[in-house]
Design a protein around this motif. Structure first.
Motif, PDB file in Angstrom:
ATOM      1  N   LEU A 213       0.854  -1.183   0.000  1.00  0.00           N
ATOM      2  CA  LEU A 213       0.000   0.000   0.000  1.00  0.00           C
ATOM      3  C   LEU A 213       0.888   1.230   0.000  1.00  0.00           C
ATOM      4  O   LEU A 213       1.829   1.321   0.806  1.00  0.00           O
ATOM      5  N   LEU A 214       0.617   2.166  -0.892  1.00  0.00           N
ATOM      6  CA  LEU A 214       1.437   3.360  -1.014  1.00  0.00           C
ATOM      7  C   LEU A 214       0.636   4.596  -0.623  1.00  0.00           C
ATOM      8  O   LEU A 214      -0.462   4.825  -1.155  1.00  0.00           O
ATOM      9  N   VAL A 222       5.619   9.305  -3.462  1.00  0.00           N
ATOM     10  CA  VAL A 222       5.355   8.241  -2.501  1.00  0.00           C
ATOM     11  C   VAL A 222       5.873   8.677  -1.136  1.00  0.00           C
ATOM     12  O   VAL A 222       7.075   8.904  -0.944  1.00  0.00           O
ATOM     13  N   LEU A 223       4.951   8.793  -0.180  1.00  0.00           N
ATOM     14  CA  LEU A 223       5.299   9.220   1.177  1.00  0.00           C
ATOM     15  C   LEU A 223       5.562   8.035   2.095  1.00  0.00           C
ATOM     16  O   LEU A 223       6.254   8.166   3.107  1.00  0.00           O
ATOM     17  N   ASP A 224       5.011   6.897   1.748  1.00  0.00           N
ATOM     18  CA  ASP A 224       5.184   5.699   2.578  1.00  0.00           C
ATOM     19  C   ASP A 224       4.766   4.484   1.755  1.00  0.00           C
ATOM     20  O   ASP A 224       3.789   4.551   0.995  1.00  0.00           O
ATOM     21  N   ARG A 225       5.510   3.395   1.882  1.00  0.00           N
ATOM     22  CA  ARG A 225       5.121   2.131   1.241  1.00  0.00           C
ATOM     23  C   ARG A 225       5.018   1.075   2.323  1.00  0.00           C
ATOM     24  O   ARG A 225       6.000   0.710   2.954  1.00  0.00           O
ATOM     25  N   GLN A 226       3.796   0.618   2.555  1.00  0.00           N
ATOM     26  CA  GLN A 226       3.536  -0.412   3.549  1.00  0.00           C
ATOM     27  C   GLN A 226       3.617  -1.781   2.880  1.00  0.00           C
ATOM     28  O   GLN A 226       2.853  -2.082   1.961  1.00  0.00           O
ATOM     29  N   GLY A 241      19.538  -1.246  -6.333  1.00  0.00           N
ATOM     30  CA  GLY A 241      19.219   0.162  -6.069  1.00  0.00           C
ATOM     31  C   GLY A 241      18.132   0.261  -5.035  1.00  0.00           C
ATOM     32  O   GLY A 241      17.001  -0.195  -5.267  1.00  0.00           O
ATOM     33  N   ALA A 242      18.447   0.840  -3.867  1.00  0.00           N
ATOM     34  CA  ALA A 242      17.492   0.912  -2.772  1.00  0.00           C
ATOM     35  C   ALA A 242      16.356   1.882  -3.100  1.00  0.00           C
ATOM     36  O   ALA A 242      16.490   2.804  -3.910  1.00  0.00           O
ATOM     37  N   ALA A 243      15.232   1.649  -2.448  1.00  0.00           N
ATOM     38  CA  ALA A 243      14.067   2.523  -2.630  1.00  0.00           C
ATOM     39  C   ALA A 243      14.373   3.911  -2.100  1.00  0.00           C
ATOM     40  O   ALA A 243      14.904   4.063  -0.997  1.00  0.00           O
ATOM     41  N   ASP A 244      14.013   4.911  -2.875  1.00  0.00           N
ATOM     42  CA  ASP A 244      14.210   6.305  -2.459  1.00  0.00           C
ATOM     43  C   ASP A 244      12.864   6.859  -1.991  1.00  0.00           C
ATOM     44  O   ASP A 244      12.348   7.845  -2.523  1.00  0.00           O
ATOM     45  N   TYR A 245      12.292   6.169  -1.012  1.00  0.00           N
ATOM     46  CA  TYR A 245      11.058   6.607  -0.372  1.00  0.00           C
ATOM     47  C   TYR A 245      10.926   5.776   0.915  1.00  0.00           C
ATOM     48  O   TYR A 245      11.535   4.703   1.034  1.00  0.00           O
ATOM     49  N   PRO A 246      10.159   6.229   1.889  1.00  0.00           N
ATOM     50  CA  PRO A 246      10.021   5.483   3.146  1.00  0.00           C
ATOM     51  C   PRO A 246       9.309   4.147   2.927  1.00  0.00           C
ATOM     52  O   PRO A 246       8.331   4.060   2.174  1.00  0.00           O
ATOM     53  N   VAL A 247       9.810   3.108   3.583  1.00  0.00           N
ATOM     54  CA  VAL A 247       9.227   1.772   3.510  1.00  0.00           C
ATOM     55  C   VAL A 247       8.989   1.269   4.931  1.00  0.00           C
ATOM     56  O   VAL A 247       9.867   1.402   5.790  1.00  0.00           O
ATOM     57  N   SER A 248       7.812   0.714   5.182  1.00  0.00           N
ATOM     58  CA  SER A 248       7.481   0.170   6.497  1.00  0.00           C
ATOM     59  C   SER A 248       6.955  -1.243   6.361  1.00  0.00           C
ATOM     60  O   SER A 248       6.154  -1.528   5.466  1.00  0.00           O
ATOM     61  N   ASP A 249       7.426  -2.133   7.252  1.00  0.00           N
ATOM     62  CA  ASP A 249       6.927  -3.512   7.236  1.00  0.00           C
ATOM     63  C   ASP A 249       6.444  -3.937   8.620  1.00  0.00           C
ATOM     64  O   ASP A 249       6.503  -5.118   8.976  1.00  0.00           O
ATOM     65  N   SER A 250       5.937  -2.989   9.380  1.00  0.00           N
ATOM     66  CA  SER A 250       5.531  -3.290  10.755  1.00  0.00           C
ATOM     67  C   SER A 250       4.032  -3.445  10.949  1.00  0.00           C
ATOM     68  O   SER A 250       3.576  -3.702  12.065  1.00  0.00           O
TER      69      SER A 250
END
Length: 979
Positions: A213-214, A222-226, A241-250
């Motif tokens: 979910l973005l 993109v402010l957050d990618r769940q 190449g790492a994501a250039d946006y916040p990623v959360s898996d919690s």
């Protein structure tokens, strides 16, 4: 209490259900469109094809096809509730792709992917977009224009792409460009399938790759990618190449990573107050890998949002049950979604494509197979929340997706609002296409529907249709369902009742005088219960009807009472002659004082009697059963007792079937599949009317001919037989029709190719939907087992042709060999052996249209549902697995809140199954109740006749349990909060 006291079939008056439900002020306005900012929608369709690119495919030196691509704008749609009703948004997916398996036909080149599975990304740097649309004009001048395009970007402003992600804990596909070069996975890759807009202007986007979910800003950043738990590192430390946006898996449970390739989060909905975000997987998880291809269980997440729209925590995880493929096509007519062989499509074709939230936990979803789309109303409020439970563990075995009816799980309530197969679209609107993935409500009446045209690769256009679907799917409140609870029930057992002697077989209610009549076959009596307090029934005074007075008046010796029915001021009883091959009688009593009014001579072995819907007739099904030695075989018949001039002046007309005898005037009209099997019996002798139902227009009778596997239709206008319908057979070899064939104290519900079942219904009822008549059957099955003629044998006793795929198992008593089958059916080539093994009964209930075409069959559901509830005891402690399974016996229909519910008694398993049957294509299981204790041998056994009645504005269900000999009365709760 919100049950309507209208009978359906022989039990309840009925209002014909017209197509559609009156729109109410819900979600986005009133039904007359007043108060909206924007335009006034009307039915229109718009071709929204836009050129994207012209791509040439090549592989080394080989040059293939040049393909012109158009933009696919309909992967998802949304109209903000705080915006004008003429504004909506759509989203594109990952870009134009071609499955490697289909590559040669599109690219013009063989072996494009070097024999690998995966997809060709025709435009490898395609960037997914959010598109804003505006409707303007009125009437025929309604126009649709694109007003804004928002490209999805990362934090640095670089555009995202549609490539697969580099995941370690989920399956990914190989990607190739238009030159056959394998592409590296990318942390920028997203495959958008749905969107919603928050009141602050930002978006949530659902995508399939992760799945994830973005949270996206109003400008596309993109402010957050769940992502599912444990997946975050795949994005933040991707070696490519790492994501250039916040990623959360919690927040999202790890189990969601087990999505199938290209089957991630497909639908998204936001509660109107922006507190909750709902997300739907497109289909069942691949859990465990490769083992859940036919699963119908889809997970639905409920995500709590913070005040700024960001993700806070999971608030729930619920289960949605997809329809089976048989509910998207009609084999008998060839309509709907069928494959090239005329069979139902695979379960994997059925998906959830779109969702809208009308209120918290009240949603609408679009479910589709191929071209048939269904719009369902959902209520999550009473569904089981499985969040953080055993089903979220990746080690649980068997997994949730391997279940068919998981125990102690309540699925999301779903009620069909609109389907594109049986409900007409407005004039000038083309049929809905495949891949309806965008749906946005414009107001309470109209919605816009869009298809995903896969960028024109298959020559399909992208079309936006403005349709009055809102009027069908928008109601003021979320759907609810009736339910039964033994805590609100009572039981009555007659004095001297003996186990398995039929002390309670049929029930009929007199709500006015608060009495319940019970056919007691053990005592050859009709007992009377006082139900002034329905949950405290007592024996009435008098305690039974005076059947001896009826015998004296008729001048005969009576046998067993077979049926009791109430109509107007009377109660009528169908009674056998002491010699059941002789004519029986119907005795009619006044309800006021229970005195005998009169008797009528009817045909031999009257099995059932009912009043018609306007109380002008008593109609009787006379079974005409033969003697055990077949020396006497009376003709079956239907008696019509005309009481329009008063009961005392009643006139009897007997309708027989002799015209269908060989040489008779209508012999050519008898379908060849109608079973005429009795030794030396004529058609008229062999046909055995069992149960009977009246059409809601009170113009036709539908009569089950159980042993003959047929239904007779009788015209009441002139008391003639309209036609005889052969019901055919059910294929137990196809997915969805599984059964257990062994009585081995274990549940083994599986398909058996080459094995079929005769429907052979016992109970029958009628109803009406969409201005069409339907009849509903409880497919018990019934072999003839007389000393002079017994057609029932074990499968290992018949000569099965070696070409039958189950021939070897049929010879083995520990496999299929103990199944009770017909020795008379299945020799399709007349060579003396059995080509198709044929059992008695379909172990289901079915819905048929007036012409006798099968519209719905419950398949294996009764077995699966009772097994989930009762375990290995499910088929009468597994004693009936070799015969008729759960034993569907009787059926009664009830109307509640514009829905029609079927209550089906299960004689062998015990208990009652409830289904919503309002639309034949939208049938849904509601509840199964059973209070049997198999170890202690207590509870209700042998559920037989059932009836519904009303006392002091409360609805009740009365159940005659023939084996345990008791009558169970259960309060029927509509599910409304006022109950």
């Amino acid at each position: 209490m919100i049950f309507e006291p209208q009978m359906y079939g022989r039990k309840f008056w009925a209002l014909s259900l017209a197509i559609g439900i009156a729109a109410t002020a819900a979600c986005s306005g009133s039904s007359n469109n007043s108060g909206f900012r924007g335009t006034e929608p009307n039915s229109r369709q718009f071709n929204v094809d836009q050129s994207l690119a012209s791509v040439t495919f090549s592989k080394g030196l080989a040059v293939g096809n040049n393909v012109n691509l158009s933009l696919a704008v309909g992967s998802g749609a949304f109209r903000p509730l705080n915006a004008s009703n003429n504004v909506f948004y759509t989203i594109t997916d990952r870009g134009p792709t071609i499955p490697c398996a289909d590559s040669s036909s599109v690219t013009g080149l063989a072996n494009f992917c070097d024999g690998n599975a995966g997809s060709i990304f025709a435009v490898k740097d395609y960037a997914p977009q959010i598109i804003k649309w505006k409707l303007s004009g009125i009437g025929a001048g309604l126009k649709l224009e694109q007003t804004e395009v928002i490209t999805l970007t990362d934090s640095s402003g670089s555009a995202l792409n549609g490539l697969p992600n580099n995941l370690t804990g989920a399956r990914i596909e190989k990607a190739y460009d238009n030159e056959g070069v394998e592409l590296l996975p990318s942390a920028k890759g997203v495959d958008p399938e749905a969107l919603v807009q928050l009141s602050n202007g930002s978006f949530w986007v659902a995508e399939e790759n992760g799945p994830s979910l973005l949270l996206v800003s109003s400008t596309g950043e993109v402010l957050d990618r769940q992502v599912p738990a444990g997946m975050g590192n795949d994005f933040t430390n991707d070696p490519n190449g790492a994501a250039d946006y916040p990623v959360s898996d919690s927040i999202i449970p790890a189990i969601f990573a087990k999505r199938k390739v290209d089957r991630g989060i497909e639908a998204l909905a936001i509660s109107p107050d922006n507190k909750y975000l709902y997300f739907f997987m497109q289909s069942a998880l691949d859990n465990p890998e490769g083992a859940a291809a036919d699963s119908r269980i889809v997970r639905v997440g409920k995500l709590e949002l913070n005040s700024d729209g960001s993700a806070n925590a999971m608030a729930g995880e619920f289960l949605y049950q997809l329809d089976s493929p048989s509910r998207f096509g009609i084999k008998s007519t060839g309509d709907g979604d069928l494959d090239g062989n005329g069979d139902f499509v695979a379960q994997s074709e059925v998906t959830i494509n779109e969702a809208i939230a009308l209120d918290e936990d009240y949603l609408v979803v679009v479910e589709q197979a191929k071209t048939v789309s269904k719009f369902y109303r959902l209520n999550l409020a009473n569904a089981t929340n499985i969040l953080d439970g055993v089903w979220d563990s990746t080690t649980t075995s068997p997994s949730l997706e391997e279940q068919t009816a998981p125990a102690n799980i309540k699925f999301i309530t779903k009620q069909l609002g609109f389907d594109s197969l049986t409900m007409p679209l407005p004039a000038g609107i083309d049929p809905l296409a495949e891949n309806i993935e965008g749906f946005a409500l414009l107001d309470a009446n109209f919605g816009v529907v869009l298809n995903d045209n896969n960028y024109g690769i298959g020559g399909v256009s992208s079309v936006a249709k403005v349709l009055p679907i809102g009027a069908f799917v928008v109601t003021a409140t979320a759907p609810i369902e009736p339910y039964l609870d033994y805590a609100k029930s009572s039981s009555f057992t007659a004095s001297g009742a003996t186990y398995d002697m039929g002390a309670a077989k049929v029930v009929a209610a007199d709500s006015t005088n608060k009495r319940l009549f019970v056919v007691n076959a053990q005592s050859d009596a009709v007992d009377i219960l006082d139900i002034t307090e329905p949950l405290s029934p007592v024996l009435a005074s008098p305690a039974s009807l005076d059947l001896a007075a009826a015998a004296t008046a008729a001048g005969i010796s009576l046998g067993e009472p077979k049926w009791v029915t109430v109509g107007g001021a009377y109660v009528a009883v169908a009674l056998d002659n002491v010699n059941p091959q002789e004519k029986g009688i119907v005795a009619v009593y006044l309800l006021s004082d229970l005195s005998l009014v009169t008797t009528f001579e009817v045909g031999a072995a009257p099995k059932m009697a009912i009043f018609d819907l306007v109380l002008n007739r008593i109609v009787v099904a006379n079974e005409g059963v033969p003697s055990d030695d077949y020396s006497v075989d009376p003709e079956g018949s239907v008696s019509i007792i005309d009481i329009s001039s008063g009961v005392e002046s009643g006139v009897v007309t007997d309708i027989g079937f002799s015209d269908f005898n060989i040489g008779g005037s209508r012999a050519g009209e008898l379908p060849a599949a109608v079973r005429v099997r009795g030794p030396s019996a004529s058609v008229a002798q062999d046909l055995e009317p069992e149960h009977i139902a009246v059409s809601l227009a009170n113009t036709k009778l539908f009569v089950s001919l159980q042993e003959n596997n047929a239904v007779a239709v009788i015209n009441l206008a002139d008391n003639t037989i309209d036609r005889i319908i052969a019901l055919g057979r059910k294929d137990f070899g196809v997915i969805g029709n599984e059964l257990d064939v062994k009585s081995d104290n274990a549940a083994d519900i599986r398909t058996w190719p080459g094995v079929y079942g005769l429907y052979q219904p016992d109970g029958i009822s009628t109803y009406r939907f969409g201005n069409k008549n339907y009849f509903v059957t409880a497919n018990e099955g019934s072999p003839r087992t007389y000393s002079a003629y017994n057609e029932q044998v074990n499968a290992n006793q018949i000569p099965v042709d070696n070409s039958n795929p189950s021939a070897a198992d049929a010879a083995d008593p520990s496999a299929l060999g103990s199944l009770k089958v017909s020795s008379e059916d299945g020799d399709t080539d007349n060579d003396g052996d059995i080509d198709e093994i044929t059992a008695f009964g379909a172990r289901s209930f079915s819905i048929w249209n007036e012409q006798g075409q099968l519209m719905f069959d419950s398949g294996a559901e009764l077995a699966q549902i009772t097994n989930a509830s009762l375990g290995a005891e499910f088929n009468d402690a597994d004693t009936s697995s070799t015969s008729n399974g759960a034993g569907p016996k009787s059926i009664v229909l009830v109307s509640s809140l514009n829905r029609i519910y079927a209550f089906v008694s299960l004689q062998r398993a015990g208990g009652i199954a409830i289904y919503d049957i309002t639309s034949p294509l939208g049938v849904q299981f509601v509840q199964y109740v059973n209070n049997r204790n198999f170890g202690a041998v207590t509870g209700d056994e042998g559920a037989d006749g059932i009836t519904t009645f009303f006392i002091d504005s409360k609805a009740y269900l009365g159940v005659a349990n023939a084996k345990s000999g008791n009558v169970r009365i259960l309060e029927l709760n509509s599910g409304a909060s006022t109950d």
